[in-house]
Enzyme design. Structure first.
Site, short mmCIF file in Angstrom:
data_model
loop_
_atom_site.label_atom_id
_atom_site.label_comp_id
_atom_site.label_asym_id
_atom_site.label_seq_id
_atom_site.Cartn_x
_atom_site.Cartn_y
_atom_site.Cartn_z
N ASP A 1 0.87 -1.17 0.00
CA ASP A 1 0.00 0.00 0.00
C ASP A 1 0.91 1.23 0.00
OD1 ASP A 1 0.95 0.33 2.61
OD2 ASP A 1 -1.04 0.39 3.51
N HIS A 2 0.32 2.39 0.20
CA HIS A 2 1.09 3.63 0.20
C HIS A 2 2.14 3.69 1.31
CE1 HIS A 2 -2.41 4.10 2.77
NE2 HIS A 2 -1.73 4.99 3.46
N CYS B 1 3.15 -2.97 4.08
CA CYS B 1 2.31 -1.81 4.39
C CYS B 1 3.05 -1.02 5.46
CB CYS B 1 0.90 -2.22 4.80
SG CYS B 1 0.72 -3.06 6.39
N THR C 1 3.02 -0.97 8.78
CA THR C 1 3.57 -1.81 9.85
C THR C 1 3.76 -3.26 9.42
OG1 THR C 1 1.38 -2.40 10.67
CG2 THR C 1 2.45 -0.44 11.65
N GLY C 2 3.12 -3.66 8.33
CA GLY C 2 3.13 -5.04 7.90
C GLY C 2 2.00 -5.85 8.50
N HIS D 1 10.74 -23.29 9.86
CA HIS D 1 9.74 -23.97 10.69
C HIS D 1 8.32 -23.85 10.16
CE1 HIS D 1 12.33 -24.07 14.62
NE2 HIS D 1 13.00 -24.48 13.55
N HIS E 1 7.84 -30.12 11.77
CA HIS E 1 7.22 -28.87 11.32
C HIS E 1 6.15 -29.13 10.26
CE1 HIS E 1 10.30 -26.96 13.65
NE2 HIS E 1 11.24 -27.54 12.93
#
Length: 149
Positions: free
Chosen positions: A8-9, A65, A67-68, A98, A133
């Site tokens: 995003d921006h 984005c 913060t992600g 994992h 895993h």
């Protein structure tokens, strides 16, 4: 190797730097946008990348984005996606070894270009360990399947 990349921006600047980093490593990039820092909705780009990964059109994806957080949540709504939001190289390595994360999520307002490149390199250079895993990933797939029917 082919990687889908979307932001995003809030992640646009970092995404543009990641494109160059991946190309320098000889990786083919499918950039699904955005193409400016004008405000857009992160779910649209998380979905685009995730659908390309889930559909087998690319090997993996990277989403960015501010913060992600939001874009990773959006990507994880697509069945078969294991998007991992990471902030350091150790987390990136563990996400692959994992959890076999097929989408990496980063925060454009949280990490700088140098750190992002370290994280991406750690993720790309790691290999899924399988074994115990895989059994856990199978449980996640079953949980996901229970909601898709």
């Amino acid at each position: 190797m082919k990687i889908a990349l979307g932001s995003d921006h809030g992640g646009y600047q970092l995404k543009e730097e990641i494109v160059l980093f991946l190309k320098d490593r000889g990786i083919e990039v499918m950039d699904v946008g955005t193409d400016s820092d004008v405000s857009v909705d992160y779910p649209d780009f998380g979905e685009k990348v995730a659908r390309l990964v889930a559909g087998g059109d690319v090997d993996s994806g990277i989403v960015v984005c501010g913060t992600g957080i939001g874009i990773s949540i959006a990507a994880n709504k697509i069945p078969g996606i294991r998007a991992a939001l990471v902030t350091d190289s150790f987390m990136a390595r563990m996400a692959k070894e994992h959890n076999n994360a097929n989408v990496l999520a980063l925060g454009g307002r949280v990490i700088d270009q140098s750190k992002a490149c370290e994280i991406i390199a750690a993720w790309l250079d790691s290999t899924f360990e399988g074994g115990r895993h895989q059994a856990r990933l199978d449980k996640i797939a079953q949980l996901e399947k229970s909601f898709c029917n």
